[in-house]
Design an enzyme around this catalytic site. Structure first.
Site, short mmCIF file in Angstrom:
data_model
loop_
_atom_site.label_atom_id
_atom_site.label_comp_id
_atom_site.label_asym_id
_atom_site.label_seq_id
_atom_site.Cartn_x
_atom_site.Cartn_y
_atom_site.Cartn_z
N TYR A 179 0.85 -1.19 0.00
CA TYR A 179 0.00 0.00 0.00
C TYR A 179 0.89 1.24 0.00
O TYR A 179 1.39 1.67 1.03
CB TYR A 179 -0.95 0.02 1.20
CG TYR A 179 -1.97 -1.11 1.22
CD1 TYR A 179 -2.24 -1.86 0.08
CD2 TYR A 179 -2.69 -1.40 2.38
CE1 TYR A 179 -3.16 -2.89 0.10
CE2 TYR A 179 -3.62 -2.43 2.40
CZ TYR A 179 -3.84 -3.17 1.27
OH TYR A 179 -4.77 -4.18 1.29
N PRO A 233 -16.05 -3.95 2.51
CA PRO A 233 -17.26 -4.33 3.25
C PRO A 233 -18.40 -3.33 3.14
O PRO A 233 -19.55 -3.67 3.44
CB PRO A 233 -16.76 -4.39 4.70
CG PRO A 233 -15.64 -3.41 4.76
CD PRO A 233 -14.96 -3.50 3.41
N LEU A 234 -18.10 -2.08 2.69
CA LEU A 234 -19.15 -1.05 2.68
C LEU A 234 -20.04 -1.12 1.46
O LEU A 234 -21.09 -0.48 1.41
CB LEU A 234 -18.49 0.35 2.70
CG LEU A 234 -17.75 0.72 3.99
CD1 LEU A 234 -16.95 2.00 3.78
CD2 LEU A 234 -18.74 0.90 5.12
N1 NAP Z 1 -6.75 -8.51 0.62
C1 NAP Z 1 -6.98 -7.78 -0.45
O1 NAP Z 1 -6.73 -8.19 -1.56
C2 NAP Z 1 -7.55 -6.40 -0.25
C3 NAP Z 1 -8.00 -5.68 -1.37
C4 NAP Z 1 -8.53 -4.40 -1.16
C5 NAP Z 1 -8.62 -3.90 0.14
N2 NAP Z 1 -8.15 -4.63 1.20
C6 NAP Z 1 -8.23 -4.11 2.58
O2 NAP Z 1 -9.58 -3.87 2.87
C7 NAP Z 1 -9.77 -2.53 3.33
C8 NAP Z 1 -11.13 -2.04 2.90
O3 NAP Z 1 -11.30 -2.19 1.51
P1 NAP Z 1 -11.68 -0.97 0.56
O4 NAP Z 1 -10.95 0.25 1.02
O5 NAP Z 1 -11.47 -1.46 -0.83
O6 NAP Z 1 -13.24 -0.85 0.74
P2 NAP Z 1 -14.21 -0.09 1.73
O7 NAP Z 1 -13.58 0.10 3.04
O8 NAP Z 1 -15.50 -0.83 1.67
O9 NAP Z 1 -14.44 1.31 0.99
C9 NAP Z 1 -13.49 2.29 0.98
C10 NAP Z 1 -13.98 3.45 0.09
O10 NAP Z 1 -15.16 4.00 0.64
C11 NAP Z 1 -14.92 5.36 1.04
N3 NAP Z 1 -15.53 5.50 2.35
C12 NAP Z 1 -15.17 4.92 3.52
N4 NAP Z 1 -16.00 5.26 4.52
C13 NAP Z 1 -16.93 6.08 3.98
C14 NAP Z 1 -18.06 6.78 4.49
N5 NAP Z 1 -18.39 6.67 5.77
N6 NAP Z 1 -18.78 7.56 3.65
C15 NAP Z 1 -18.44 7.67 2.34
N7 NAP Z 1 -17.38 7.04 1.78
C16 NAP Z 1 -16.63 6.26 2.59
C17 NAP Z 1 -13.43 5.56 1.06
O11 NAP Z 1 -13.05 6.86 0.62
P3 NAP Z 1 -12.59 8.02 1.66
O12 NAP Z 1 -11.13 7.83 1.90
O13 NAP Z 1 -12.91 9.24 0.89
O14 NAP Z 1 -13.42 7.89 2.89
C18 NAP Z 1 -12.98 4.55 0.00
O15 NAP Z 1 -13.07 5.10 -1.30
C19 NAP Z 1 -8.58 -1.77 2.71
O16 NAP Z 1 -8.27 -0.59 3.43
C20 NAP Z 1 -7.50 -2.80 2.81
O17 NAP Z 1 -6.92 -2.79 4.12
C21 NAP Z 1 -7.65 -5.87 1.01
#
Ligand code: NAP
Length: 293
Positions: free
Chosen positions: A66, A212-213
């Site tokens: 990252y 998850p969101l």
């Molecule tokens: N193992 C893997 O292959 C893999 C792949 C992807 C991710 N991950 C891990 O999973 C975590 C979560 O995944 P993700 O970041 O893809 O998905 P997520 O947490 O479901 O969504 C993140 C996105 O939603 C926005 N967001 C978050 N909270 C919000 C809110 N309350 N209101 C509006 N927008 C919001 C964030 O932007 P803002 O910054 O603008 O809030 C970002 O664009 C990552 O941080 C990482 O640690 C693992």
């Protein structure tokens, strides 16, 4: 501690001994566009990370890739020395050659090199939980699993997990080392890993759903999700998160953000108590939406 807290999500013991509050934090978003380079608003990213302990969030997920390295550096800058039982989980096994480019690289010498780098980046002598980001199809899987076993045996990592794997892959890895967690994409409308989740639930393996969101079209105005959100006085994405949390006691969601405001909104999801009827109705809608895709 604030009036709302990740403590409300209940706890889970990673590897049977590292207890964390089930609502964690994903630190992928504290980086630049394409998960490449530093975040646009570095100060806000640091504020977001520093806010975690007061919100009861003591499970933080990151990866060497990252940034690369940036997320681990910022976690260290904001939170080291890690207090109040905070657990930082990291990952290795994906090489980065540019924005949005992720290439599996599972050669033993690379995995070992990256674990040493993560130790330095995070400022720890042992990584609480290290996860193989992807099984590299170009390298025999058992070579990668043997490397993980050697990293546990040498004490560089305490517990180990896998990411984006099938039940068969968890079973074959489990013959070599104890699989403490599995991190697969999972949310209300992406149910590809339903069998993996059931397996993890049955075997007490922590299941870390990424993205998850997401709720896709279910979040539209007038939808069931929207209706349930209105009933609870919260947003559809908070209900999507509350649903994920209720789905299994081994579920450890890690919503990611670079903004304090969004972090606080996400933690409030731990306060939402869905009734069984609401949970089941959302479950059915989510499955239907997934099948339509
Ligand atoms: N193992 C893997 O292959 C893999 C792949 C992807 C991710 N991950 C891990 O999973 C975590 C979560 O995944 P993700 O970041 O893809 O998905 P997520 O947490 O479901 O969504 C993140 C996105 O939603 C926005 N967001 C978050 N909270 C919000 C809110 N309350 N209101 C509006 N927008 C919001 C964030 O932007 P803002 O910054 O603008 O809030 C970002 O664009 C990552 O941080 C990482 O640690 C693992």
């Amino acid at each position: 501690m604030t009036e709302y807290s990740a403590v409300r999500a209940g706890t889970f013991k990673i590897g049977s001994d590292l207890e964390v509050n089930r609502l964690g934090f994903g630190a992928m978003r504290v980086t630049g566009s394409g998960i490449w380079g530093p975040p646009i608003d570095r100060d806000e990213a640091i504020r977001t990370l520093k806010r975690l302990p007061a919100l009861g969030v003591n499970f933080i997920d990151t990866a060497d890739s990252y940034g690369p390295d940036i997320s681990e550096w910022l976690i260290k800058e904001a939170l080291h020395p890690y207090r109040d039982g905070s657990i930082v989980a990291t990952k290795g096994g994906l090489a980065r050659h540019g924005a949005d480019i992720w290439l599996p690289l599972g050669r033993p010498e690379y995995l070992i090199q990256q674990v040493h780098k993560s130790l330095r980046n995070l400022g720890v002598e042992q990584i609480d939980l290290w996860q193989l980001h992807r099984i590299d199809p170009k390298v025999p899987a058992n070579e990668q699993f043997d490397t993980i076993k050697s990293l546990i045996d040498s004490g560089l990592i305490k517990h180990a997990g896998l990411s984006e794997v099938s039940v068969a892959e968890i079973e074959s890895a489990s013959k070599v080392f104890k699989v403490a967690t599995v991190q697969n994409r999972y949310n209300l409308v992406d149910r590809t890993s339903e069998d993996v989740l059931d397996y993890c639930t049955k075997h007490g393996i922590g299941f870390i759903p990424w993205y998850p969101l997401a709720a896709g079209d279910l979040a539209k105005s007038g939808s069931l999700l929207d209706y349930v959100a209105t009933q609870h006085g919260v947003s559809p994405s908070q209900i999507a998160l509350a649903w994920v949390l209720k789905r299994s006691p081994v579920m450890l969601p890690i919503p990611g953000t670079s903004k304090v405001k969004h972090l606080e909104e996400n933690v409030r999801a731990a306060d939402v108590d869905l009734t069984d009827d609401q949970f089941n109705a959302l479950d059915a809608e989510g499955r239907k939406a997934f099948q339509r895709k």
